[in-house]
Design a protein around this motif. Sequence first.
Motif, short mmCIF file in Angstrom:
data_model
loop_
_atom_site.label_atom_id
_atom_site.label_comp_id
_atom_site.label_asym_id
_atom_site.label_seq_id
_atom_site.Cartn_x
_atom_site.Cartn_y
_atom_site.Cartn_z
N ILE A 193 -49.80 82.89 40.45
CA ILE A 193 -50.38 81.55 40.44
C ILE A 193 -51.55 81.46 39.46
O ILE A 193 -51.65 80.52 38.67
CB ILE A 193 -50.82 81.14 41.86
N CYS A 194 -52.42 82.46 39.51
CA CYS A 194 -53.60 82.47 38.64
C CYS A 194 -53.21 82.52 37.17
O CYS A 194 -53.88 81.91 36.31
CB CYS A 194 -54.50 83.66 38.97
N MET A 195 -52.13 83.22 36.84
CA MET A 195 -51.69 83.30 35.45
C MET A 195 -51.20 81.96 34.92
O MET A 195 -51.25 81.72 33.71
CB MET A 195 -50.55 84.33 35.34
N SER A 196 -50.75 81.09 35.80
CA SER A 196 -50.14 79.83 35.36
C SER A 196 -51.13 78.66 35.31
O SER A 196 -50.76 77.58 34.86
CB SER A 196 -48.99 79.47 36.30
N ILE A 197 -52.37 78.87 35.75
CA ILE A 197 -53.34 77.77 35.78
C ILE A 197 -54.03 77.64 34.42
O ILE A 197 -54.60 78.62 33.92
CB ILE A 197 -54.41 78.00 36.87
N PRO A 198 -54.01 76.46 33.79
CA PRO A 198 -54.70 76.27 32.51
C PRO A 198 -56.21 76.48 32.67
O PRO A 198 -56.78 76.24 33.74
CB PRO A 198 -54.38 74.82 32.15
N ALA A 199 -56.84 76.91 31.58
CA ALA A 199 -58.26 77.25 31.62
C ALA A 199 -59.13 76.05 32.03
O ALA A 199 -60.04 76.19 32.84
CB ALA A 199 -58.70 77.80 30.27
N PHE A 200 -58.84 74.87 31.44
CA PHE A 200 -59.69 73.72 31.74
C PHE A 200 -59.56 73.31 33.21
O PHE A 200 -60.55 72.93 33.84
CB PHE A 200 -59.32 72.54 30.83
N PHE A 201 -58.35 73.43 33.77
CA PHE A 201 -58.14 73.07 35.17
C PHE A 201 -58.81 74.07 36.09
O PHE A 201 -59.40 73.70 37.11
CB PHE A 201 -56.65 72.97 35.47
N LEU A 202 -58.74 75.34 35.73
CA LEU A 202 -59.40 76.37 36.53
C LEU A 202 -60.91 76.18 36.50
O LEU A 202 -61.60 76.37 37.52
CB LEU A 202 -59.03 77.76 36.00
N ILE A 229 -62.96 81.96 33.06
CA ILE A 229 -62.27 82.63 31.96
C ILE A 229 -61.57 83.89 32.46
O ILE A 229 -60.44 84.20 32.06
CB ILE A 229 -63.27 82.99 30.84
N ALA A 230 -62.22 84.62 33.35
CA ALA A 230 -61.75 85.95 33.76
C ALA A 230 -60.55 85.92 34.68
O ALA A 230 -59.70 86.82 34.63
CB ALA A 230 -62.90 86.72 34.42
N ILE A 231 -60.45 84.92 35.54
CA ILE A 231 -59.39 84.93 36.57
C ILE A 231 -57.99 85.01 35.96
O ILE A 231 -57.21 85.91 36.32
CB ILE A 231 -59.54 83.72 37.50
N PRO A 232 -57.58 84.11 35.04
CA PRO A 232 -56.23 84.25 34.49
C PRO A 232 -56.04 85.50 33.65
O PRO A 232 -54.95 86.10 33.66
CB PRO A 232 -56.06 82.98 33.65
#
Length: 313
Positions: free
Chosen positions: A136-145, A186-189
């Motif tokens: 799930i974390c890999m698929s979330i865009p940076a701006f949305f995260l 930044i780090a999560i994905p």
Amino acid sequence: MYYVKKSVSLLATILLITMLTFLAFSIVPGDAAIVNLGTEATPEAVEALRGEMGLNDNVFVRFGRWFTGAVRGDFGLSTYYKVPVSDLISERIGISVRLAVLSLVIILFLSVPLAVLCTIKPDGIVGKIIMIINQICMSIPAFFLGMIVILVFGLWFAVFDIGGYVDVSENAYGFYSYMFYPALAIAIPKSAMVVKFLRSNIISELKKDYVNTLYMTGAGRVRVLLVHVLKNSLVPAITFLGIIAAEVMAGSVIIEQVFQIPGIGRLLVQSVGTRDYNVLQAIMLYIGTAVVTINFLVDLLYHVVDPTIDRRD
């Protein structure tokens, strides 16, 4: 010989990036003189400014002038801010570098323990939950995260002041307390990518013969995993971590906008809107140089870990 080849390759790549950066902004539509004077300026005034800015010279003359200035750290004058570009960059580059380094630290602290945890019992409930969350974390865009981090930590828990950026020279604790949250976004994905890659390496390493030999000597799975397997699994991960580091150094543009951080990324977005080509050229050169330099350092580190690599090149 390996270091010489890599150093020559680095310098050649930076020179190529410099040429492409200049040429790219030489062919884009738009006239910096008109942007500077406004659309109501007379043709005579525009032509006079073009001559003053050297825009009437051919592309080779302009590149030579820009390149010699760039070598000295002189990228000309910002057409929008009316100050030297080097001053604008120097004010903001430290902010972006600190954000990138903090992000990399978080990536390492998150990814390595999680990768190990989900390989202790790959088919266990803990490992499966980690990999589901990881996907799930890999698929979330940076701006949305970034917006999620603001919502959760800024609004719900109110542990940081949204838009409350403070300069490190004024309050170091306040600076890093605020920067932790964009760095986390930044780090999560990126951590999710490293977890997936490192988990695959660890599982492959666990299937090798030396692991069975260690088990037969009475070593437990956790000890084998932490003392032997993890070390060997990190070697092929060095290159991947280098790619992640390069992406982090170059990819904080959106996050800086979301968290209102006055770094290089935010300056880049503002310069695109104002067609401030001198600033854009300098920032793109910085990003390109940062990426190839990180890859160069990764190659050197990989050679230290595996000295036989020069014989395989």
